[in-house]
Design an enzyme around this catalytic site. Sequence first.
Site, mmCIF file in Angstrom:
data_model
loop_
_atom_site.group_PDB
_atom_site.id
_atom_site.type_symbol
_atom_site.label_atom_id
_atom_site.label_comp_id
_atom_site.label_asym_id
_atom_site.label_seq_id
_atom_site.Cartn_x
_atom_site.Cartn_y
_atom_site.Cartn_z
ATOM 1 C CB SER A 164 -0.823 0.011 0.990
ATOM 2 O OG SER A 164 -1.243 1.046 1.749
ATOM 3 C CG ASP A 312 -6.954 2.425 -7.035
ATOM 4 O OD1 ASP A 312 -7.020 2.474 -6.353
ATOM 5 O OD2 ASP A 312 -6.016 3.564 -7.113
ATOM 6 C CE LYS A 339 -7.679 -0.373 -3.094
ATOM 7 N NZ LYS A 339 -6.522 0.484 -2.571
#
Length: 425
Positions: A164, A312, A339
């Site tokens: 991340s 994404d 998310k």
Amino acid sequence: MKFSKSGPLKGTVTIPGDKSISHRSVMFGSIARGTTEITGFLQGADCLSTISCFEKMGIQIENTGSSVLVHGNGLHGLKAPEQILDCGNSGTTTRLISGILAAQNFSCTLTGDDSIQKRPMKRIMEPLSMMGAQISSLRSNGCAPLQITGSPLHGIHYTSKVASAQVKSSILLAGLYADGETSVTEPALSRNHSEIMLKYFGADIRSEGCTASIRPAEELYGQKITVPGDISSAAYFIAAALIVPGSEVLIKDVGINPTRDGMLRVCREMGADIELLNPVYDDGEPRADLLIRHSHLKAMEIKGDLIPALIDEIPVIAVMACAAEGNTVIKDAAELRVKESDRILTVANNLRALGADVDELDDGLVIYGGKPLTGGIIESYMDHRIAMSFAVGSLIANGETDIRNAECVNISYPGFYEDLEKLKH
Ligand code: S3P
């Protein structure tokens, strides 16, 4: 908002600036000495949340719409905010700002919307606490609202369980203020915009494989930043041009940083006709124009180290996979569940609503390609990437598609529907 099947997409689109880079330019500019001039800044709600948080801490920011000037006050120049810091829908704002706040000489509270208040913050609370930070979840559920009291910090070496960039960047920012070197090792390389930009601002930062290390800084210095177009936003036009027969679309000035270009790699492996034009590789962020032509796509397996480079884009890749021949398998993507929405669930639900065949996995999806889409009612779950992905799906659906709460695209792409409409012929 209602959508229907489209003829060929043709023309040129210039998409807004990269969201990750826009956030960082304001944050690093705020704690730098001197003025940072940003062009191509993304005027989306998430990045405006970052601006508003730093304004509340005494930073003067002039946003004209076409450029943003951040008058930084130096590493120790933030002032205690009088109000709660509202990060809106933005995970990047919440997590990165926490790394900075952990080292200030004041205490403050930060929170955000319903979605932010459900997203996991232990992933930053744990390493920041190891560095000496006082950070707590006000509802003791590991989520925002967070109370942060600035404290002296120590350098640590941290091995992150998740790949991340938000976790990595939060720790590196705290590391600017620590009393020794700080390093972060992640299981796979996540986007490295912080490493690139912090170096540009004068930080002593190094990367080797999946480890980034930073030494405490005396000062950062304001810089000129030209933000490239967001590849995560370009992804909707890439997918749309690939799946709508007869399409040819030129997407101008897109960031093609190798830690973000997984979508391009996947599309090429699926058989996509993508040309990279006018590439610019300097010591900043690489960029290029992308020429996309409709292509016959074949399914593939998407997993492992590739996942952080397209995390994404998975919702729109899943939509694109409906038009591919064969079954596309997406694995190792459990992060999608935390998310803006649980994107495994929200993608699966909406694909079914459009008439596709899909299986939900704990850590991914299986999309059975080749079944014509029917159209249907799409719930965006107030997640910008879900709304945009299914607007792309609507282009090849035989019936009407109605997207609920479609305006949530303002988070990362105000003007998205207008830009898509302009390409329709
Ligand atoms: C981001 C990192 C990614 C990404 C998000 C932006 C960033 O999140 O999904 O949209 O700017 O650092 P994670 O760090 O949670 O993977």
